[in-house]
Structure formats: structure tokens, C-alpha cells
Design a protein around this motif. Sequence first.
Motif, PDB file in Angstrom:
ATOM      1  N   ARG A 275      53.665  15.611  67.377  1.00 44.90           N
ATOM      2  CA  ARG A 275      54.434  14.726  68.259  1.00 44.90           C
ATOM      3  C   ARG A 275      54.058  14.940  69.713  1.00 44.90           C
ATOM      4  NH1 ARG A 275      58.612  15.569  71.555  1.00 44.90           N
ATOM      5  NH2 ARG A 275      58.683  17.748  70.894  1.00 44.90           N
ATOM      6  N   LEU A 276      54.083  16.199  70.126  1.00 46.16           N
ATOM      7  CA  LEU A 276      53.777  16.492  71.523  1.00 46.16           C
ATOM      8  C   LEU A 276      52.310  16.224  71.833  1.00 46.16           C
ATOM      9  CD1 LEU A 276      55.148  17.557  74.087  1.00 46.16           C
ATOM     10  CD2 LEU A 276      54.350  19.833  73.466  1.00 46.16           C
ATOM     11  N   ARG A 277      51.447  16.543  70.874  1.00 49.54           N
ATOM     12  CA  ARG A 277      50.011  16.328  71.102  1.00 49.54           C
ATOM     13  C   ARG A 277      49.689  14.857  71.273  1.00 49.54           C
ATOM     14  NH1 ARG A 277      45.806  15.759  67.553  1.00 49.54           N
ATOM     15  NH2 ARG A 277      47.150  16.254  65.797  1.00 49.54           N
ATOM     16  N   ALA A 278      50.371  14.005  70.519  1.00 51.28           N
ATOM     17  CA  ALA A 278      50.137  12.564  70.653  1.00 51.28           C
ATOM     18  C   ALA A 278      50.540  12.075  72.040  1.00 51.28           C
ATOM     19  CB  ALA A 278      50.909  11.814  69.575  1.00 51.28           C
ATOM     20  N   ARG A 279      51.658  12.574  72.563  1.00 51.19           N
ATOM     21  CA  ARG A 279      52.088  12.193  73.914  1.00 51.19           C
ATOM     22  C   ARG A 279      51.114  12.734  74.954  1.00 51.19           C
ATOM     23  NH1 ARG A 279      57.567  14.964  74.199  1.00 51.19           N
ATOM     24  NH2 ARG A 279      57.611  14.103  76.312  1.00 51.19           N
ATOM     25  N   TRP A 280      50.610  13.934  74.711  1.00 48.52           N
ATOM     26  CA  TRP A 280      49.702  14.592  75.658  1.00 48.52           C
ATOM     27  C   TRP A 280      48.353  13.877  75.693  1.00 48.52           C
ATOM     28  CZ3 TRP A 280      48.539  20.581  75.196  1.00 48.52           C
ATOM     29  CH2 TRP A 280      47.770  20.982  76.292  1.00 48.52           C
ATOM     30  N   THR A 281      47.699  13.758  74.530  1.00 46.25           N
ATOM     31  CA  THR A 281      46.375  13.148  74.493  1.00 46.25           C
ATOM     32  C   THR A 281      46.434  11.661  74.796  1.00 46.25           C
ATOM     33  OG1 THR A 281      46.557  12.840  72.096  1.00 46.25           O
ATOM     34  CG2 THR A 281      45.500  14.856  72.873  1.00 46.25           C
ATOM     35  N   ASP A 289      53.500  19.064  82.272  1.00 46.07           N
ATOM     36  CA  ASP A 289      54.691  18.658  81.523  1.00 46.07           C
ATOM     37  C   ASP A 289      54.811  19.483  80.243  1.00 46.07           C
ATOM     38  OD1 ASP A 289      55.454  16.492  83.282  1.00 46.07           O
ATOM     39  OD2 ASP A 289      53.762  15.379  82.458  1.00 46.07           O
ATOM     40  N   VAL A 290      53.669  19.701  79.572  1.00 46.00           N
ATOM     41  CA  VAL A 290      53.677  20.508  78.359  1.00 46.00           C
ATOM     42  C   VAL A 290      54.081  21.943  78.677  1.00 46.00           C
ATOM     43  CG1 VAL A 290      52.250  21.417  76.480  1.00 46.00           C
ATOM     44  CG2 VAL A 290      51.929  19.065  77.262  1.00 46.00           C
ATOM     45  N   MET A 291      53.563  22.474  79.774  1.00 46.21           N
ATOM     46  CA  MET A 291      53.908  23.837  80.168  1.00 46.21           C
ATOM     47  C   MET A 291      55.406  23.966  80.421  1.00 46.21           C
ATOM     48  SD  MET A 291      50.618  24.454  82.684  1.00 46.21           S
ATOM     49  CE  MET A 291      51.030  26.125  83.184  1.00 46.21           C
ATOM     50  N   GLN A 292      55.989  22.986  81.098  1.00 44.91           N
ATOM     51  CA  GLN A 292      57.420  23.027  81.349  1.00 44.91           C
ATOM     52  C   GLN A 292      58.218  22.857  80.056  1.00 44.91           C
ATOM     53  OE1 GLN A 292      59.054  23.787  84.139  1.00 44.91           O
ATOM     54  NE2 GLN A 292      57.116  24.102  85.211  1.00 44.91           N
ATOM     55  N   GLU A 293      57.720  22.021  79.153  1.00 46.13           N
ATOM     56  CA  GLU A 293      58.444  21.834  77.903  1.00 46.13           C
ATOM     57  C   GLU A 293      58.454  23.113  77.075  1.00 46.13           C
ATOM     58  OE1 GLU A 293      58.874  18.682  74.221  1.00 46.13           O
ATOM     59  OE2 GLU A 293      57.995  18.108  76.131  1.00 46.13           O
ATOM     60  N   TRP A 346      65.958  10.549  79.399  1.00 47.98           N
ATOM     61  CA  TRP A 346      65.615  10.126  80.759  1.00 47.98           C
ATOM     62  C   TRP A 346      66.204  11.086  81.784  1.00 47.98           C
ATOM     63  CZ3 TRP A 346      61.853   6.869  81.496  1.00 47.98           C
ATOM     64  CH2 TRP A 346      61.543   5.951  80.498  1.00 47.98           C
ATOM     65  N   ASP A 347      67.386  11.614  81.497  1.00 50.10           N
ATOM     66  CA  ASP A 347      67.981  12.588  82.406  1.00 50.10           C
ATOM     67  C   ASP A 347      67.217  13.907  82.412  1.00 50.10           C
ATOM     68  OD1 ASP A 347      69.955  10.908  83.237  1.00 50.10           O
ATOM     69  OD2 ASP A 347      71.491  11.676  81.873  1.00 50.10           O
ATOM     70  N   GLU A 348      66.486  14.185  81.333  1.00 51.26           N
ATOM     71  CA  GLU A 348      65.773  15.460  81.218  1.00 51.26           C
ATOM     72  C   GLU A 348      64.466  15.459  81.994  1.00 51.26           C
ATOM     73  OE1 GLU A 348      66.870  18.336  79.215  1.00 51.26           O
ATOM     74  OE2 GLU A 348      68.631  17.143  79.699  1.00 51.26           O
ATOM     75  N   ILE A 349      63.982  14.293  82.394  1.00 53.78           N
ATOM     76  CA  ILE A 349      62.722  14.226  83.123  1.00 53.78           C
ATOM     77  C   ILE A 349      62.850  14.986  84.447  1.00 53.78           C
ATOM     78  CG2 ILE A 349      61.088  12.703  84.313  1.00 53.78           C
ATOM     79  CD1 ILE A 349      61.753  10.566  82.250  1.00 53.78           C
ATOM     80  N   GLY A 350      61.962  15.941  84.649  1.00 51.45           N
ATOM     81  CA  GLY A 350      61.972  16.714  85.885  1.00 51.45           C
ATOM     82  C   GLY A 350      63.007  17.827  85.919  1.00 51.45           C
ATOM     83  N   LEU A 372      49.172  28.703  87.749  1.00 48.61           N
ATOM     84  CA  LEU A 372      47.763  28.409  88.019  1.00 48.61           C
ATOM     85  C   LEU A 372      46.843  29.049  86.992  1.00 48.61           C
ATOM     86  CD1 LEU A 372      47.712  28.821  91.916  1.00 48.61           C
ATOM     87  CD2 LEU A 372      47.481  26.680  90.634  1.00 48.61           C
ATOM     88  N   ILE A 373      47.111  30.320  86.657  1.00 45.57           N
ATOM     89  CA  ILE A 373      46.271  31.014  85.679  1.00 45.57           C
ATOM     90  C   ILE A 373      46.393  30.350  84.311  1.00 45.57           C
ATOM     91  CG2 ILE A 373      46.002  33.174  84.400  1.00 45.57           C
ATOM     92  CD1 ILE A 373      46.729  34.650  87.007  1.00 45.57           C
ATOM     93  N   THR A 374      47.614  30.059  83.891  1.00 45.31           N
ATOM     94  CA  THR A 374      47.825  29.473  82.573  1.00 45.31           C
ATOM     95  C   THR A 374      47.218  28.082  82.488  1.00 45.31           C
ATOM     96  OG1 THR A 374      49.855  30.750  82.303  1.00 45.31           O
ATOM     97  CG2 THR A 374      49.581  28.818  80.897  1.00 45.31           C
ATOM     98  N   ARG A 375      47.453  27.267  83.501  1.00 44.90           N
ATOM     99  CA  ARG A 375      46.905  25.909  83.496  1.00 44.90           C
ATOM    100  C   ARG A 375      45.380  25.939  83.441  1.00 44.90           C
ATOM    101  NH1 ARG A 375      48.256  22.626  88.686  1.00 44.90           N
ATOM    102  NH2 ARG A 375      46.524  23.884  89.473  1.00 44.90           N
TER     103      ARG A 375
END
Length: 470
Positions: A275-281, A289-293, A346-350, A372-375
Amino acid sequence: MTVQMMARDAPIELVNVADLTPLTATTSATDPQTVYGALLKRWGVVAPVEIEPGAPAWLVMGHTECMDMMRNERLYSRDPRNWRWNYENLLAPDAPVKTFSPDKPRAGSYHHDGETRRRLREPLDAALAALPQKDILQFTERVSLRAIDALGPSGMADLVRGYASQVGFLSTAAMLGVPDEPAKQLMRDSALISTHRPGAREARERIGAILMNQVQQAKASGRPGTDLIAAMVGHPNFKSDKEVVDSVAVPLHAASMFLGAWIARILHVELSDARLRARWTGGRIGLEDVMQEVLWRDTHVANSCAPRYAMDDIRLGDILIRKGDAIVFAISAANHDPRVHTGDPWDEIGNKSHISWGTGPHACPAPRQALLITRTAVQVIQQELDLTLTIPADAVQWAPSPWVRQPLELPVQFKRVTQRGTELPKTSHQGPLLLPPGQVARPMGTQWPSTVPLDAAPARASSWWPVTDT
């Protein structure tokens, strides 16, 4: 979990609870929230648990409660000399928990409160703030590419030990200013210490000597530098070189546990969460966004490895926290607290009110550098390798740590798609693949190649830094 017999109106005290849930149950479960949920249902937002046999603690699972306690070092001390299990000698001399809660803490801000904490923390904060972003990006890319080069053009690998742990550790060592060979020695010695193997005492001595040598070299050069050690040696807050050594150990300590785990968790999500990979790719969300999730949904910082110690008796409903009791923050549970979520996507964005970085005077000193290192580590491996998870997503096992949530191993089949900037034919799927349910591409337990010998790689989900003076 049972409570020993007591008067009906008597509060629950830590020493009166039997059959404590071990903290490792929260990190090694397939779904940690089921374990936290059972504790919440039985006890409420504060529950009795066991850090390890013979070391009980209160686990705080509410977001508001964690925030309030993190901000109050007067009532909830970070200094392990205030832990009753230390000052009453209730622990075995070689208890692993003493790595995190030593009875003789070193002279870094990590285990001190008040004015001492402020004096020792200021130089670290100033040095981190002055560290150029381009330097972090450059040395992380260099470390990442070396790890990938060592894997070869194609084959099988464990991305936890063969990539994530090494990149997290060695990038942080580079940030400190430690050259490659001493950094690798630090990594080898960390493995000895974290696994309590023979030679751990000598490994502690070597680590201290390496860091002291770096401090003294930076001090003797007299030249300003942009690495952490060079930036810290001349700070007037330090009273000795030993205080500098103990202070630079803080980010390296964190990297040995949490930075590699964050890299591994993001790679795990990329490879296993369709699910997440489809949104990402598909471009609907980006890497950050993935890092924050990950920090929200299933953070690698499951439980804070820096307990607090009650400075007075504290009554919380039916719970009585006695002076000297240890308190552990359940970061993962607090991030799932429904009081900080609306249920509306929608409220969860950000929404960045997670507490994976902590808050208050002991908050993580380096969230920007960790990001920065992780990204960079994730971007480099995405650019360089085609990756396929070789076991079903639901077969991934989790490291049995009281503190860290990360895969025990992340076995993949990989193929290099670039060679020193020259593109090679890329496979048709253009990214990570998932195996169909039940399909396994290799026998379980196969040993994977890694950049350095396996016993030299940073131990998974464990701390190595010798915080005691023994």
C-alpha cells in the motif's frame, strides 16, 4: 499478569506485581500495538513491566503523560544514580541494563540533569548546529556507496547488517571526524560489548582510547574544523578532555542503536508494504513522507532507552510510583494515542506531533542530522540496486530488544544497476518487488554477505557505548 494480594483500596506498587511483561514483547511482536493494547486494557496508561529479569519499571503509554514527564527533570530525573535498583545494589554487577542505567554515569549530558546537563549539552548542540549539511550528505553518500560496492554486482544480502547498521554507524563516526580505519575498529568493538562476549572490557578501553586520541589530535592541531569533535574541543564549558570524549559518545551511542534501525525500517516498508509502496512509487508521497509515517506508525524508537527515575512518591490513579522507581516511555504506544489523532486522513497531513525525538531538556540533539543521513542512505541504495525481498512480508522477524523496533534481518536478492555512474540495463520492474504470499526465494537461516565480517558489524538493536567506568 497478576498482582500479589493487598488491601482492596491499596495502590499498585511496582514491587508487588508478579509475572511482569518483558519490554522485548513490545518490540518483537508482529503487531506491537496488540501488546501495548493489552497493557492499556489491564493497567491504563501506566503499566508495570520488566526491562530485563530483576529490573522492573513503569511503562508510560499516554502521549500527554510522556510529554509531561519528559519536560520535568526535577520530578523525573535522567540520572541513574537516583534509581533505587542502583543505590540499593539490587542488580547483578553484570546486568545488561547497566549499559543504559549505570550507577556511575560518565560526564556527558545524557545522564545528568539541571545545570550539569545544561553545561554539557550546550557544546554538543552548538557543534551540531554548525555542522554543514553538505558534509553530512557527502560522507553519508561515500559510506553508502562503499557498503554497496562491497556487496558486489548481484547476489543475496541482509540489508540490516550488510547495509543499514553499517551506514548508520560509520556515517555518524564520519560526522564526529573519526577516520575510516578507527571507525571500523569502533564498530568491531561495539559488537563485542553489545553481545557481552569475551573481550568486552578490552573493547571498552579501545573505544575510549580511539575517541580520546581524536579529541587530543583535534586539540593539538589548533585549527577550526567542521566535524563534531573539532567543533567541541575548544568549548569553554568543558572542564577536561574526558568530558569531551563522554559528550561525543552521545551521537555515536544513538547511531549504534537507532539510526541504523530507522534506515532498516524504511527499507522494510519499501520492500514489504504494498500500500505504502504504491503511494510512494506513484508520486503521491515522497521519501520524507515515508520517513515521517514510519516515525508515527511503527517507530524504530519503540521504548526510550533512557529511563527516568522518580524523585518523589507519585500517585496516578491506582498506581503508586515510589521514589527511586524507573520509568520508561513507550514511544510507539504514545504515538498511537487516539488523543493525538482525529481519524481524518486529511487532518493527519503534516502532523508531526509524534515523540520519536523526545521533547524537553533531554530531547534528541540531532534530529536534522539523523534525517539527512537516513534520507541519503535510502536514496543511494534505491538508485544503485534493484531489490527483491526473498521471504514473504509476514515472515520478517523482529529483533528482541527492550528498546528498538527493527527487522532481525532483511534478506534480499539484489542487482547493481549503476557502476560508478554508468547505467547498466535495469530490470523491468524499476523498483522493489514483493513475493507472492507463501513464496520463499531462499532457505531460512541462509548466511548473507556483508561489508565487513559479521562479527564486526554493529550488533542489531543493542547499545555498545560503555557508559560505566568499570
